[in-house]
Design a protein around this motif. Structure first.
Motif, PDB file in Angstrom:
ATOM      1  N   THR A 105       0.129  -1.364   0.502  1.00 44.47           N
ATOM      2  CA  THR A 105      -0.068  -0.143   0.240  1.00 44.47           C
ATOM      3  C   THR A 105       0.420   0.813   0.354  1.00 44.47           C
ATOM      4  OG1 THR A 105      -2.055  -1.342   0.792  1.00 44.47           O
ATOM      5  CG2 THR A 105      -2.139   1.198   1.402  1.00 44.47           C
ATOM      6  N   PHE A 106       0.668   2.012  -0.826  1.00 49.28           N
ATOM      7  CA  PHE A 106       1.352   3.360  -1.189  1.00 49.28           C
ATOM      8  C   PHE A 106       0.586   4.650  -0.402  1.00 49.28           C
ATOM      9  CE2 PHE A 106       2.360   7.431  -2.625  1.00 49.28           C
ATOM     10  CZ  PHE A 106       2.830   7.617  -1.955  1.00 49.28           C
ATOM     11  N   VAL A 107       1.368   4.840   0.938  1.00 46.44           N
ATOM     12  CA  VAL A 107       0.593   6.058   1.737  1.00 46.44           C
ATOM     13  C   VAL A 107       1.170   7.564   1.030  1.00 46.44           C
ATOM     14  CG1 VAL A 107       0.547   6.763   4.052  1.00 46.44           C
ATOM     15  CG2 VAL A 107       0.274   4.249   3.075  1.00 46.44           C
ATOM     16  N   PRO A 108       0.588   8.020   0.344  1.00 42.28           N
ATOM     17  CA  PRO A 108       0.420   9.659   0.173  1.00 42.28           C
ATOM     18  C   PRO A 108       0.599  10.301   1.435  1.00 42.28           C
ATOM     19  CG  PRO A 108      -1.239   8.007  -1.691  1.00 42.28           C
ATOM     20  CD  PRO A 108      -0.984   7.633  -0.425  1.00 42.28           C
ATOM     21  N   THR A 109       0.884  10.621   1.452  1.00 43.10           N
ATOM     22  CA  THR A 109       1.742  11.804   3.127  1.00 43.10           C
ATOM     23  C   THR A 109       1.440  12.827   2.697  1.00 43.10           C
ATOM     24  OG1 THR A 109       3.843  11.877   2.962  1.00 43.10           O
ATOM     25  CG2 THR A 109       2.512  10.076   4.533  1.00 43.10           C
ATOM     26  N   ARG A 110       1.571  14.205   3.881  1.00 42.60           N
ATOM     27  CA  ARG A 110       1.767  15.582   3.198  1.00 42.60           C
ATOM     28  C   ARG A 110       3.128  16.262   2.805  1.00 42.60           C
ATOM     29  NH1 ARG A 110      -4.210  17.076   2.692  1.00 42.60           N
ATOM     30  NH2 ARG A 110      -2.999  18.460   1.432  1.00 42.60           N
ATOM     31  N   HIS A 111       3.821  15.617   4.269  1.00 46.79           N
ATOM     32  CA  HIS A 111       5.034  15.867   4.038  1.00 46.79           C
ATOM     33  C   HIS A 111       6.510  14.558   3.904  1.00 46.79           C
ATOM     34  CE1 HIS A 111       8.564  19.017   4.848  1.00 46.79           C
ATOM     35  NE2 HIS A 111       8.568  19.588   4.246  1.00 46.79           N
ATOM     36  N   GLU A 112       7.426  14.517   3.133  1.00 49.71           N
ATOM     37  CA  GLU A 112       8.408  13.702   2.959  1.00 49.71           C
ATOM     38  C   GLU A 112       8.807  13.485   4.298  1.00 49.71           C
ATOM     39  OE1 GLU A 112       7.719  15.700  -1.175  1.00 49.71           O
ATOM     40  OE2 GLU A 112       8.436  16.223   0.859  1.00 49.71           O
ATOM     41  N   GLN A 113       9.162  14.806   5.170  1.00 49.71           N
ATOM     42  CA  GLN A 113       9.535  14.835   6.588  1.00 49.71           C
ATOM     43  C   GLN A 113       8.718  14.126   7.524  1.00 49.71           C
ATOM     44  OE1 GLN A 113       9.842  17.497  10.489  1.00 49.71           O
ATOM     45  NE2 GLN A 113      11.258  18.007   9.494  1.00 49.71           N
ATOM     46  N   GLY A 114       6.928  13.965   7.322  1.00 45.86           N
ATOM     47  CA  GLY A 114       6.456  13.381   8.166  1.00 45.86           C
ATOM     48  C   GLY A 114       6.318  11.476   7.644  1.00 45.86           C
ATOM     49  N   ALA A 115       6.998  11.470   6.333  1.00 41.77           N
ATOM     50  CA  ALA A 115       7.058  10.051   5.094  1.00 41.77           C
ATOM     51  C   ALA A 115       7.435   9.012   6.455  1.00 41.77           C
ATOM     52  CB  ALA A 115       6.944   9.932   3.991  1.00 41.77           C
ATOM     53  N   ALA A 116       8.725  10.002   6.031  1.00 45.79           N
ATOM     54  CA  ALA A 116      10.668   9.403   6.430  1.00 45.79           C
ATOM     55  C   ALA A 116      10.103   9.155   7.715  1.00 45.79           C
ATOM     56  CB  ALA A 116      11.560  10.283   6.705  1.00 45.79           C
ATOM     57  N   PRO A 158      13.686  18.997  -3.880  1.00 45.15           N
ATOM     58  CA  PRO A 158      13.033  19.297  -2.056  1.00 45.15           C
ATOM     59  C   PRO A 158      12.523  17.959  -2.094  1.00 45.15           C
ATOM     60  CG  PRO A 158      11.656  19.731  -4.454  1.00 45.15           C
ATOM     61  CD  PRO A 158      13.518  19.664  -5.264  1.00 45.15           C
ATOM     62  N   GLY A 159      11.787  17.223  -2.550  1.00 45.81           N
ATOM     63  CA  GLY A 159      11.491  15.764  -1.623  1.00 45.81           C
ATOM     64  C   GLY A 159      12.965  15.033  -1.371  1.00 45.81           C
ATOM     65  N   ALA A 160      13.524  14.439  -2.101  1.00 52.67           N
ATOM     66  CA  ALA A 160      14.764  14.030  -1.547  1.00 52.67           C
ATOM     67  C   ALA A 160      15.325  14.771  -0.324  1.00 52.67           C
ATOM     68  CB  ALA A 160      15.522  14.124  -2.305  1.00 52.67           C
ATOM     69  N   THR A 161      15.565  16.274  -0.082  1.00 46.20           N
ATOM     70  CA  THR A 161      16.120  16.435   0.507  1.00 46.20           C
ATOM     71  C   THR A 161      15.098  16.701   1.795  1.00 46.20           C
ATOM     72  OG1 THR A 161      15.241  18.775   0.139  1.00 46.20           O
ATOM     73  CG2 THR A 161      17.453  18.241  -0.696  1.00 46.20           C
ATOM     74  N   ASN A 162      13.173  16.663   1.865  1.00 45.57           N
ATOM     75  CA  ASN A 162      12.786  16.959   3.141  1.00 45.57           C
ATOM     76  C   ASN A 162      13.137  15.810   3.675  1.00 45.57           C
ATOM     77  OD1 ASN A 162      11.805  19.014   2.242  1.00 45.57           O
ATOM     78  ND2 ASN A 162      10.181  18.872   0.830  1.00 45.57           N
ATOM     79  N   LEU A 163      12.784  14.869   2.778  1.00 45.96           N
ATOM     80  CA  LEU A 163      12.783  13.129   3.967  1.00 45.96           C
ATOM     81  C   LEU A 163      14.041  13.065   5.075  1.00 45.96           C
ATOM     82  CD1 LEU A 163      13.785  10.618   0.846  1.00 45.96           C
ATOM     83  CD2 LEU A 163      11.157  10.938   2.612  1.00 45.96           C
ATOM     84  N   ILE A 164      15.296  14.263   4.518  1.00 47.54           N
ATOM     85  CA  ILE A 164      16.418  13.933   5.386  1.00 47.54           C
ATOM     86  C   ILE A 164      16.277  13.723   6.876  1.00 47.54           C
ATOM     87  CG2 ILE A 164      19.220  15.255   5.629  1.00 47.54           C
ATOM     88  CD1 ILE A 164      18.776  15.759   3.195  1.00 47.54           C
ATOM     89  N   THR A 165      15.651  14.434   7.254  1.00 45.52           N
ATOM     90  CA  THR A 165      15.790  15.170   9.181  1.00 45.52           C
ATOM     91  C   THR A 165      14.982  13.369  10.169  1.00 45.52           C
ATOM     92  OG1 THR A 165      15.507  16.916   9.358  1.00 45.52           O
ATOM     93  CG2 THR A 165      14.373  16.125  10.997  1.00 45.52           C
ATOM     94  N   GLY A 166      13.945  12.482   8.448  1.00 45.73           N
ATOM     95  CA  GLY A 166      13.549  11.461   9.317  1.00 45.73           C
ATOM     96  C   GLY A 166      14.569  10.519   9.037  1.00 45.73           C
TER      97      GLY A 166
END
Length: 530
Positions: free
Chosen positions: A40-51, A73-81
């Protein structure tokens, strides 16, 4: 079959149920392959939330959580998580899209060198540039992420590679890599060191929970009588009801646990990472005798210089130690346990100040032992770490490696999907609004957990440090929207508590099969300069 199809086949073979992320043009082949799969792919509201979702899933299950983002920006938004998972030792696999290889040698729209950006943040990192390497790349990403000590890995998939034709079958996962058994010489040295101590103490770290060593630790404590103090991430390794538990390193009024740690002449550290709690706070100058039990050698640090390093599976090491030690140290700090536990389980007076500390006994009373509390980062986290009794391993999720604000709401969503038990999220108003949009994701998925938001309108830990250093604070105040109306706009049942009685009523009224929010209005903080 395309590379995207084979990547998704590999995810299915790894047992992946959810991929959390945001769509992107470069992910088209992967997204349609996921749509045709059992994942199941879960579309989230921000990549940080996904991470953060992938992070907490990995921490609670031991199986790598997966997050997905596009290039730039999608990749960089993952970085914190992703970085949070790395320092918290949570298994996570991040997958990012990338532009076609024909434009990667030059400056182009949204093109960043994502692989090199992730390099210092993960255990392993690669671009999938050769379709023939697909199955090896995905299998390695999961194996490295899940192998002790676990952490984050990253795979980049250029969009032209994702669409290429390929043949292949997922590589088999033959189970976890076996951890080493204790070395006889090191074991004998550890036994000699411990038996020579008058007041030995167990320090249970993240690894004591992460490696499922809690049962062995409890048996070891029964056999030796040795008391246990935990790091924030080791909570629940031993039940806090046990008279040998001191809760965490700085628990209790005027840190009764800290006083016991000071009196200890030997510390048996089980699965302890110095990133989760600086040893200078409990072993300044490295003066205590330390026996280090973990899968990897101790970090080189003047305040943490073990006399013995027993590099082994913690469960196997504890079992062998229990069989080899003849000494008993029953109840040398039961007085400290009583002080710590009585404070944590006290019944607040209804007229008491509305503080995080005073709400925790009410919350604990309403929760079953197996229920999960996911804490955000902030001043409330310190109270939870020190004063929230935890009775089972993995039931109190605290980030104390990277310690990033904003983890709680997406983490609560992940916990609700991964576990059958009830979930409570505790967050401050600062961390809550960082990823509050994930309430929409939670409602869309039909999640049911309770969010407790402590509102005081400031970044409290920073403010307290500034007050201590300068007698005033700056840059720490902010305003909030109507948090009840905000939650209700997502269809979430919400209420506001301005007294301990109101908080108790709100907790009692929450339904375990609904998503709900309780805003707790804390007593006014000290006046501080904005």
């Amino acid at each position: 079959m395309t590379v995207a199809d084979l990547v998704v086949d590999c995810l299915e073979a790894e047992g992946v149920e959810y991929v959390f992320g945001l769509p992107g043009e470069e992910l088209e082949d992967l997204l349609f392959a996921l749509e045709d799969s059992s994942v199941t792919f879960v579309p989230t509201r921000h990549e940080q939330g996904a991470a953060f979702m992938a992070n907490v899933h990995g921490r609670l299950t031991g199986e790598a959580g997966v997050c997905l983002a596009t290039l730039g920006p999608g990749a960089t938004n993952l970085i914190t998580g992703v970085a949070d998972a790395q320092l918290d030792k949570a298994p996570l696999v991040a997958i990012t899209g990338q532009g076609g290889r024909e434009r990667l040698h030059k400056e182009s729209h949204q093109r960043l060198d994502v692989v090199h950006a992730f390099e210092p943040l993960v255990k392993w990192n690669a671009q999938l540039s050769d379709p023939a390497a697909t199955t090896e790349t995905v299998r390695k990403a999961f194996k490295v992420a899940e192998h002790e000590k676990p952490g984050a890995t990253h795979v980049e998939v250029p969009e032209d590679v994702a669409g290429e034709a390929v043949d292949g079958e997922p590589l088999a996962d033959h189970g976890p890599v076996a951890r080493p058994a204790p070395d006889d010489e090191a074991l004998a040295s550890a036994v000699e060191t411990l038996e020579g101590a008058e007041r030995p103490l167990v320090l249970a770290g993240n690894g004591a929970v992460r490696t499922n060593a809690a049962s062995a630790l409890r048996s070891f404590v029964d056999a030796t009588g040795m008391p246990v103090v935990a790091t924030y991430m080791g909570k629940g390794a031993i039940s806090d009801r046990d008279e040998r538990s001191l809760m965490t390193l700085d628990s209790g009024p005027e840190s009764a646990a800290g006083g016991a740690v000071e009196r200890a002449d030997c510390v048996l550290a089980i699965g302890y990472d110095i990133a989760e709690h600086d040893p200078s706070g409990w072993n300044p100058g490295g003066e205590k005798t330390v026996v280090h039990v973990d899968a990897e050698p101790a970090e080189v640090y003047a305040d943490y210089t073990p006399e013995v390093e027993l590099l082994a599976d913690p469960t196997a090491a504890l079992d062998r130690l229990a069989d080899s030690i003849d000494s008993q140290w029953d109840a040398w700090c039961v007085d400290a346990h009583e002080t710590v536990y009585e404070h944590a389980t006290r019944t607040p007076d209804p007229g008491d100040t509305v503080s995080v500390s005073n709400t925790l006994p009410i919350l604990r009373e309403a929760m079953a032992d197996s229920d999960v509390l996911v804490s955000d980062v902030g001043s409330h986290k310190l109270a939870i770490a020190r004063e929230f009794p935890t009775y089972e391993p993995g039931r109190c999720v605290i980030s104390n490696g990277l310690a990033s604000m904003g983890i709680a709401v997406p983490g609560g969503l992940a916990a609700d999907l991964a576990l059958e038990d009830d979930v409570v999220v505790a967050t401050g108003d600062g961390g809550f609004l960082m990823n509050a949009a994930e309430l929409e994701t939670a409602t869309r998925l039909g999640c049911s957990f309770t969010v407790v938001v402590y509102r005081d309108g400031e970044y409290g830990v920073v403010a307290e440090h500034q007050e201590q250093h300068r007698g005033e604070s700056v840059g720490v105040r902010f305003d909030n929207p109507d948090l009840v109306a905000f939650a209700e706009s997502f269809g979430v049942d919400a209420t506001r508590a301005e007294s301990l009685d109101e908080f108790g009523d709100a907790v009692d009224a929450t339904e375990s099969d609904e998503l709900s929010l309780i805003e707790v209005v804390l007593s006014d903080p000290p006046d501080r300069r904005a």
